[in-house]
Motif scaffolding. Structure first.
Motif, short mmCIF file in Angstrom:
data_model
loop_
_atom_site.label_atom_id
_atom_site.label_comp_id
_atom_site.label_asym_id
_atom_site.label_seq_id
_atom_site.Cartn_x
_atom_site.Cartn_y
_atom_site.Cartn_z
N GLY A 140 -6.45 -149.48 -21.53
CA GLY A 140 -5.81 -148.30 -20.98
C GLY A 140 -6.44 -147.01 -21.46
O GLY A 140 -6.33 -145.97 -20.79
N THR A 141 -7.11 -147.05 -22.61
CA THR A 141 -7.80 -145.84 -23.10
C THR A 141 -9.16 -145.67 -22.44
O THR A 141 -9.73 -144.58 -22.49
CB THR A 141 -7.98 -145.90 -24.64
N PHE A 142 -9.69 -146.72 -21.83
CA PHE A 142 -10.98 -146.66 -21.15
C PHE A 142 -10.81 -146.35 -19.66
O PHE A 142 -11.68 -145.77 -19.05
CB PHE A 142 -11.73 -147.99 -21.29
N VAL A 143 -9.71 -146.80 -19.09
CA VAL A 143 -9.52 -146.72 -17.64
C VAL A 143 -8.76 -145.45 -17.27
O VAL A 143 -7.66 -145.20 -17.75
CB VAL A 143 -8.75 -147.95 -17.12
N GLU B 142 -1.60 -147.59 -16.64
CA GLU B 142 -0.96 -146.36 -16.18
C GLU B 142 -1.78 -145.17 -16.66
O GLU B 142 -2.21 -145.12 -17.81
CB GLU B 142 0.46 -146.26 -16.73
N THR B 143 -2.01 -144.21 -15.78
CA THR B 143 -2.75 -143.02 -16.15
C THR B 143 -1.92 -141.79 -15.82
O THR B 143 -1.20 -141.75 -14.83
CB THR B 143 -4.09 -142.92 -15.39
N SER B 144 -2.05 -140.79 -16.68
CA SER B 144 -1.35 -139.53 -16.46
C SER B 144 -2.12 -138.43 -17.17
O SER B 144 -2.98 -138.70 -18.01
CB SER B 144 0.09 -139.61 -16.99
N GLY B 145 -1.81 -137.20 -16.84
CA GLY B 145 -2.45 -136.08 -17.50
C GLY B 145 -3.95 -136.01 -17.27
O GLY B 145 -4.72 -135.72 -18.18
#
Length: 445
Positions: free
Chosen positions: A368-371, A383-386
């Motif tokens: 999740g920190t790479f995508v 999940e991605t945000s910001g």
């Protein structure tokens, strides 16, 4: 950092559940029930040092994410990672293969999952996921099987990491100064050539590219522009005499090199494109000297880290389309993953540590920190945000994608690829014809 601290705590807690080897137990996937593999009374084994090789070296945009993930693994397990990562290029690939040939391979390798991996897969130097699951049933079960690369023997060897897309980055400040619009999903080759003319006349470099070091991306899209998405993975062949066969595949490759030659002769590349390193030409784009750059999703992190004060200048757009290909068709997929070497697997001190390292690096929390906008094989996604402005522009552009194909260069051998790209400078300067360059490369395939 908060995610990584939480993950480190989670893994540390997992140790008490026997997710790492202790007194002979095997690890389950982080967060899994563990079945009869759990042994809550055991203590973790003594610290292990793993040698790991990845492409997260140098100025890779995900270098900091990788370092954070390794640090959280080390904090949770007490193990240590001897990191031998370097920037991905042909020299790096050659060094990796040489290490396997000389018995100096790492314990865990993050590498390409296409034909580039065939030499060490065919030599039995890495473990298949099927073999690993005989001992660790939960291994890679958080991944979609359909998105795992399949080797020639029908088995899976690499656990997928974050995927990628390749497309056109534009410097909106340069375009504005030249009176050129930001390309949309209907961007055509003819419009692109006109834009390049206007950009050059305004005193800017139209295309940031090192034909000396990284001609790959322009070649990829030039091939698709002279063919189609459906037939993109077709490659030329030679006959028994080593003569290039005249067919649609060879014709589009030849036409692709000729298109690149036309751009060179028009003066749309940097003056030193035949001698400059990729890092230098990317900096031309970043510093507002050049308008266009074809690169991949990994450059989002790179620009965020290295050109933070100019980040509002960059927009992810569309590579100009030609013929059957609309600009909204692009290149992407998941081309890299984590391999565990047989050398590590057969070392009692390293086997469990290597498995847990891959578990960790391919968990939802870490990936999740790479995508952000990349392709992912995770069953539950991320999940991605910001999102930053450049990331948001990529997400907006991806909404209009009409088709996705893998990189055709990855369908040929490393030797053929090296031969092809070494000869591109000769083609654009007239020392070799496009046909001769394609034939020379395919002879080595």
């Amino acid at each position: 950092m908060k995610k990584n601290r939480l993950l480190a705590l989670a893994l540390a807690g997992a140790l008490t559940l026997g997710l790492l080897a202790g007194c002979g137990d095997k690890p389950s996937a982080p967060g899994s029930a563990g079945g009869d593999k759990s042994n809550s009374g055991d203590k973790p084994a003594a610290s292990v040092e793993l040698t790991v090789v990845t492409s997260y070296g140098g100025d890779d945009g995900n270098r900091s994410n990788y370092e954070n993930a390794v640090a959280s693994y080390e904090a949770a397990t007490g193990n240590r990672v001897n990191d031998n990562s370097s920037v991905s290029n042909e020299d790096w690939k050659s060094r990796v293969l040489t290490d396997f040939m000389t018995g100096s391979e790492p314990d865990v390798l993050f590498y390409f999952t296409n034909v580039d991996a065939d030499p060490f897969i065919n030599a039995g130097k890495v473990m298949s996921i099927e073999e690993i699951r005989e001992e660790y049933p939960d291994y890679a079960t958080n991944m979609k099987e359909s998105m795992m690369a399949v080797a020639s023997d029908g088995k899976h060897y690499a656990v997928p990491s974050s995927g990628y897309w390749e497309t056109l980055f534009v410097n909106r400040r340069v375009l504005s100064a030249c009176g050129v619009s930001i390309p949309g999903p209907d961007y055509t080759w003819d419009t692109f050539l006109e834009d390049c003319r206007r950009i050059k006349e305004a005193g800017y470099i139209p295309i940031a590219c090192s034909l000396y070091e990284i001609p790959h991306y322009w070649f990829e899209f030039a091939v698709m522009n002279n063919g189609s998405l459906a037939g993109h993975m077709e490659i030329p062949v030679v006959d028994e005499a080593g003569v290039l066969v005249d067919d649609p595949a060879s014709r589009k490759w030849i036409a692709a090199l000729e298109d690149i030659k036309d751009l060179y002769e028009a003066g749309y590349f940097p003056d030193d494109t035949l001698t400059a390193a990729d890092a230098e030409t990317v900096a031309m784009f970043g510093n507002g000297e050049a308008a266009f750059l074809i690169d991949g999703s990994w450059k989002l992190g790179y620009f965020t880290k290295n050109f933070a004060r100019r980040i509002e200048d960059y927009v992810v757009a569309y590579v100009p389309g030609k013929g059957q290909r609309p600009a909204s068709d692009t290149v992407g997929g998941i081309s890299m993953g984590y391999f565990i070497t047989r050398k590590a697997w057969e070392d009692p001190a390293k086997q469990a540590a290597a498995v847990e390292f891959v578990f960790h690096m391919t968990s939802e929390e870490v990936l999740g920190t790479f995508v952000t906008t990349e392709v992912t094989a995770l069953v539950n996604g991320t999940e991605t945000s910001g999102l930053s402005t450049i990331q948001q522009s990529a997400a907006d552009a991806n909404v209009h994608i009409t088709g996705l194909a893998g990189a055709v260069q990855d369908a040929i051998s490393g030797e053929a690829k090296s031969e092809l790209f070494i000869n591109i400078p000769k083609v654009v300067t007239g020392q070799m014809t496009a046909r001769e360059a394609v034939e020379a490369a395919i002879r080595r395939n």
